[in-house]
Design a protein around this motif. Structure first.
Motif, PDB file in Angstrom:
ATOM      1  N   THR A 105      50.010  33.485  34.716  1.00 47.09           N
ATOM      2  CA  THR A 105      50.265  34.806  35.284  1.00 47.09           C
ATOM      3  C   THR A 105      51.466  35.528  34.674  1.00 47.09           C
ATOM      4  OG1 THR A 105      51.604  33.841  37.050  1.00 47.09           O
ATOM      5  CG2 THR A 105      49.246  34.167  37.504  1.00 47.09           C
ATOM      6  N   HIS A 120      52.937  40.675  33.915  1.00 46.87           N
ATOM      7  CA  HIS A 120      52.394  39.845  34.989  1.00 46.87           C
ATOM      8  C   HIS A 120      50.894  40.123  35.088  1.00 46.87           C
ATOM      9  CE1 HIS A 120      56.344  38.652  36.396  1.00 46.87           C
ATOM     10  NE2 HIS A 120      56.721  39.906  36.186  1.00 46.87           N
ATOM     11  N   PRO A 123      45.645  40.061  39.242  1.00 48.16           N
ATOM     12  CA  PRO A 123      44.561  39.221  39.771  1.00 48.16           C
ATOM     13  C   PRO A 123      43.299  40.033  40.046  1.00 48.16           C
ATOM     14  CG  PRO A 123      46.617  38.777  40.921  1.00 48.16           C
ATOM     15  CD  PRO A 123      46.846  39.991  40.067  1.00 48.16           C
TER      16      PRO A 123
END
Length: 133
Positions: A105, A120, A123
């Motif tokens: 991540t 980052h 998701p």
């Protein structure tokens, strides 16, 4: 005769001592062979290795997103000149450098000009947030 018997007893003592020493050395070697390696020991944790890859970061509309493999990442701090272009000192339309995957991540872009951008993962993302023309 006593001299000869003494030599025989001395010689037998040496042989027994040598054989006993070998047996003890072999016992130690066997113990070492039976000791599990660190990788086999369940309580030892290893750190995943970092992976650095060559990377051309798309900069044309500023530094905001990157796709690494099938994962979409966003910049921790997006960069632009305020008009949707890369800031001064960045190549346009892309900046060549490397991307270091710190984890699944986290990634960090760096280049020879000294730029550093932390990214980052987003998701569940299956596309860029915006398409730059």
């Amino acid at each position: 005769m006593v001299g000869r018997v003494g030599h025989i007893i001395f010689a037998l003592g040496l042989v027994v001592g040598v054989l006993t020493g070998c047996a003890k050395a072999d016992e130690g070697a066997e113990a070492v062979r039976e000791t599990p390696s660190l990788r086999e020991t369940p309580f030892v944790r290893t750190t995943p290795s970092l992976r650095t890859i060559p990377f051309d970061l798309y900069t044309h509309c500023g530094i905001d997103e990157a796709r690494i493999g099938a994962t979409y990442f966003e910049a921790e701090t997006p960069l632009s000149d305020g008009s949707g272009n890369p800031p001064d000192g960045w190549d346009n339309p892309s900046q060549h450098g490397t991307m270091t995957l710190k984890s699944k991540t986290e990634a960090v872009f760096t280049d020879d000009a000294g730029h550093v951008v932390k990214f980052h993962a987003r998701p569940g993302a299956s596309a860029f947030k915006r398409i730059c023309a």
